[in-house]
Design a protein around this motif. Structure first.
Motif, PDB file in Angstrom:
ATOM      1  N   UNK A 160      -3.936  -0.881 -15.242  1.00 20.60           N
ATOM      2  CA  UNK A 160      -3.468   0.155 -14.329  1.00 20.60           C
ATOM      3  C   UNK A 160      -2.597  -0.397 -13.212  1.00 20.60           C
ATOM      4  N   UNK A 161      -2.559  -1.734 -13.078  1.00 21.64           N
ATOM      5  CA  UNK A 161      -1.837  -2.333 -11.956  1.00 21.64           C
ATOM      6  C   UNK A 161      -0.532  -2.998 -12.371  1.00 21.64           C
ATOM      7  N   UNK A 298      -3.907   9.048  -4.613  1.00 23.48           N
ATOM      8  CA  UNK A 298      -3.725   9.745  -5.892  1.00 23.48           C
ATOM      9  C   UNK A 298      -3.155   8.798  -6.945  1.00 23.48           C
ATOM     10  N   UNK A 299      -3.668   8.925  -8.167  1.00 25.66           N
ATOM     11  CA  UNK A 299      -3.117   8.231  -9.333  1.00 25.66           C
ATOM     12  C   UNK A 299      -2.361   9.256 -10.166  1.00 25.66           C
ATOM     13  N   UNK A 300      -1.108   8.952 -10.455  1.00 23.67           N
ATOM     14  CA  UNK A 300      -0.274   9.891 -11.188  1.00 23.67           C
ATOM     15  C   UNK A 300       0.087   9.335 -12.551  1.00 23.67           C
ATOM     16  N   UNK A 301       0.211  10.221 -13.526  1.00 23.92           N
ATOM     17  CA  UNK A 301       0.557   9.799 -14.870  1.00 23.92           C
ATOM     18  C   UNK A 301       1.251  10.906 -15.636  1.00 23.92           C
ATOM     19  N   UNK A 309      -6.141  11.254 -11.241  1.00 19.07           N
ATOM     20  CA  UNK A 309      -7.349  10.664 -10.672  1.00 19.07           C
ATOM     21  C   UNK A 309      -7.076  10.173  -9.266  1.00 19.07           C
ATOM     22  N   UNK A 310      -8.081   9.540  -8.678  1.00 17.42           N
ATOM     23  CA  UNK A 310      -7.949   9.025  -7.316  1.00 17.42           C
ATOM     24  C   UNK A 310      -8.586   7.644  -7.202  1.00 17.42           C
TER      25      UNK A 310
END
Length: 565
Positions: A160-161, A298-301, A309-310
Motif C-alpha cells: 500500500x506504500x 482517507x485511502x483512495x483507490x 478506507x482510512x
C-alpha cells in the motif's frame, strides 16, 4: 599546547578495504579558514564495524562525506591526505568513477531522511532508482525487489506504500526507506550516519540486528557514525573517538569502554540523561485539555479515486497537561505520536475537543489562532527541514519577535537572540551564519531557541533530542527543566528515547496504532508496566541489540539473498 591523542595498540589488518591516512578538510571563505578534520587516520576491512563517535561538530560526518567526495558544494573546501578504497585513491578521482562507486560499492544512510529523500517522488520510484541505475533491472523486477526491501526494513503494509510520498511517512519510516535504498545493491561498505536516530527503540534493535546479520552473511564493512554509546558497545569491533576534528582515542571497543584513556572519552562515557522530572504542584491549573481527538487519513483507490478506507493515525485520545507538567508520549514509529502533537497544534485537521487555557481551539479561524501561537510553541523532529536555509540564525530565531511585536528596538531584539543562543549552548557570535554551517545537533539547539525565545506557556517537543549526542542531550534536558521551573511551563514531550523520557517526564501515555494502550505516572510505567507492548518497548530501550535477540528468520535471510545476488 597540542591536543593529547591516545591510540591503543592494535594489530594492523592484512587486507584493508578502506584506508584513510592523514586526512585534512578545511572550509574556506573570504574571512577565515575552518579546519573541520585535522589529520584523521583510520582503516576498515570487510566484515568489520568501525564506529566514529564524538559530539556534534567533532568532524565525524565530514570525515564520512569526504570518502564519497560529497562535501557541501556551497562551501569552498580543501581536502588533503589520502583515502584509498579497495586500493584505489578516492581523493581526486574523476566524477565518472565516483558515480560507479556511490550507491554500488559504497552506500550511505544519511542522518536526516526528510532532506535526503525527494519529496516529489514515490517510495517505489526512489528505492527502484538505485536498482535501475546500477543493475539495469526491468520494471517488474524492480517492483519485486522494492517490496522485499521494504519488508526487510520493517515498513508496514509495503504494497500500500509503493505510491506513498516521504511526507506521508513518520520520521522513523522515512529512515527505514533510506536504509532500504542503501542495502539495495549489496555494498562492500555501508556508511551509516546516525542510522537509528529517528527510529523507535524496537525498530532500532531490529535494524541494527539486520545490519549485523547482513555483515555476517556477505562480509559487508560498516562505518557507523553515532552518538548512541549503547549502540556502539553492541555493534562496533573498534572505535575512533573524535573531538574538534581529531581522533583523540582509538582502539578495540571493549578496551575503550572498560578502560578509556583520554579525558574526552571518559566525559562521553559518563554522559547520560540525569535528574528527576519536576512535576506540577497539586493545585496546578490545566493548560491544555484534549478529548476524543481523532485524525483519520482517507485511502483512495479505483479509477475515480473514491475513499476505500482510512488510516486511523489518532483514534479517540484524551490528553490533559497542567502547568509545570511534562507529559511524555511514547510508542513505535507510526503509532501516531507526532500526528497527535500536530493535531493539538492545529497543524492538521482533527475531530474532538482541544481546549487551551479554557478556550476551545477547534473551529477558530487562522487569524484568531495567530494570537495564541506565541503561547503554544513547537520544536520539530527534523531541524534541518524546519529551518529556512536562506535565512541567518538571527533572522530565524527573531522571526517570532517581529511577528508578535516583542522588543522595543532592533538592538533589543538582537540582545534577546544572543541571550537565548547562549542559554541553549551556542556562541552568540554564530547568529549571522546559515543553518547549513552547523552540525545536526547545533541545528536542533537553534530550533529550541526559536521556540523558547517567545516565553510560551505550552510547548510540544517532537523528538527534540533525537539528533543530539549524549552530552548535549543532558544539557538540553537540564535547560528544558530549568526553563520549566522558571516559567512554570507545560510540555508535551514526544520521544522514542525512554532514557530521556525517564529524566524529564512525570507522566506518560503509551501509543500503539493510534490508540493509548497505557497511561499513568512515569515511575509506575517505567518500572511496573502492565501491557506487553510497553514491556517490549522497555526491553528494547535498555537492551539494544541484546545478544539474546533472535536472529533474522531464515525466510528473511533468503529474501536478502535474492535481493543482493
Amino acid at each position: 599546547m597540542a591536543e593529547k591523542v591516545v591510540l591503543m595498540p592494535q594489530k594492523q589488518p592484512s587486507e584493508d578495504l578502506l584506508v584513510v591516512d592523514n586526512l585534512h578538510v578545511d572550509f574556506l571563505n573570504a574571512e577565515r579558514q575552518v579546519s573541520a578534520v585535522r589529520g584523521v587516520s583510520l582503516h576498515l576491512k570487510k566484515g568489520e564495524t568501525l564506529a566514529l563517535v564524538g559530539e556534534s561538530g567533532s568532524g565525524k560526518s565530514i570525515t564520512a562525506l569526504s570518502i564519497l567526495q560529497l562535501l557541501p558544494y556551497a562551501v569552498r573546501s580543501e581536502v588533503t591526505g589520502s583515502i584509498r578504497f579497495g586500493g584505489r585513491e578516492m581523493i581526486g578521482a574523476p566524477e565518472s568513477e565516483m558515480k560507479r562507486i556511490r550507491g554500488n560499492k559504497i552506500a550511505m544512510v544519511f542522518q536526516e531522511p526528510m532532506t535526503s529523500l525527494n519529496p516529489l517522488q514515490t517510495l517505489e520510484k526512489q528505492i527502484g532508482e538505485v536498482l535501475t541505475l546500477h543493475r539495469g533491472l526491468g520494471k517488474a523486477e524492480v517492483r519485486t525487489h522494492v517490496l522485499e526491501l521494504m519488508k526487510l526494513v520493517g515498513l508496514p503494509t509495503p504494497e500500500k506504500r509503493l505510491n506513498a510520498y516521504p511526507h506521508e511517512l513518520s520520521g522513523g519510516q522515512r529512515q527505514r526507506v533510506m536504509i532500504a535504498m542503501a542495502l539495495a545493491n549489496d555494498p562492500d561498505l555501508l556508511i551509516a550516519d546516525e542510522p537509528t536516530t529517528a527510529l523507535d527503540v524496537t525498530v532500532q534493535a531490529q535494524i541494527l540486528k539486520l545490519l549485523k546479520d547482513l555483515q555476517k552473511r556477505f562480509g559487508m564493512a560498516l562505518l557507523l557514525i553515532t552518538h548512541d554509546l549503547a549502540v556502539v558497545r553492541k555493534m562496533a569491533d573498534r572505535v575512533c573517538v573524535m573531538n574538534k576534528g581529531l581522533v583523540v582515542e582509538a582502539g578495540v571497543t571493549k578496551q575503550i569502554f572498560d578502560a578509556p584513556q583520554h579525558d574526552y572519552t571518559k566525559h562521553l562515557l559518563a554522559s547520560e540523561p540525569k535528574g528527576e522530572p519536576l512535576g506540577p504542584s497539586p493545585d496546578a491549573p490545566v493548560v491544555l485539555e484534549a478529548k476524543g481527538v481523532k485524525v483519520w487519513f482517507a485511502l483512495r483507490g479505483g479509477l475515480l479515486r473514491r475513499v476505500v478506507g482510512h488510516v486511523k493515525a489518532v483514534d479517540g485520545i484524551d490528553v490533559t497537561v497542567r502547568r509545570g507538567q511534562t507529559l511524555g508520549v511514547v510508542g513505535e514509529s507510526g503509532s501516531g505520536k507526532s500526528t497527535l502533537g500536530n493535531a493539538i497544534l492545529r497543524l492538521v485537521n482533527s475531530d474532538g475537543s482541544i481546549r487551551f487555557q479554557g478556550r476551545e481551539l477547534q473551529g477558530l479561524a487562522e487569524r484568531d489562532l495567530r494570537g495564541l501561537r506565541k503561547d503554544i510553541q513547537v520544536v520539530f523532529q527534523d531541524p534541518y527541514a524546519s529551518l529556512s536555509p536562506r535565512k541567518t540564525v538571527a533572522k530565524i530565531i527573531g522571526e517570532g519577535l517581529r511577528i508578535h511585536d516583542i522588543g522595543a528596538s532592533t538592538a533589543e531584539r538582537d540582545r534577546m537572540i544572543a541571550d537565548i543562543l547562549e542559554e541553549v549552548g551556542l556562541d552568540p557570535a554564530m547568529r549571522h551564519r546559515h543553518p547549513h554551517e552547523f552540525s545536526g545537533g547545533q541545528r536542533q539547539r537553534i530550533a529550541i531557541a526559536r521556540a523558547m525565545i517567545l516565553k510560551p506557556s505550552f510547548v510540544v517537543l517532537d523528538e527534540p533530542t533525537s539528533a543530539l549526542d549524549m552530552s548535549i542531550q543532558t544539557q538540553i534536558i537540564d535547560l528544558l527543566r530549568d526553563l520549566q521551573q522558571k516559567h512554570d511551563l507545560a510540555y508535551l514531550f514526544i520521544s522514542h528515547d525512554l532514557k530521556v523520557v525517564r529524566a524529564l517526564c512525570d507522566e506518560i501515555i503509551v501509543m500503539q496504532s493510534g490508540k493509548v494502550v497505557e497511561h499513568g505516572p512515569a515511575k509506575q510505567i517505567l518500572t511496573s508496566p502492565r501491557e506487553q507492548y510497553t514491556k517490549d518497548l522497555l526491553k528494547a530501550a535498555f537492551d539494544v541489540v541484546a545478544d539474546s535477540d533472535p536472529a533474522v528468520p531464515s525466510s528473511d535471510m533468503g529474501t536478502i539473498h535474492r535481493i543482493v545476488s
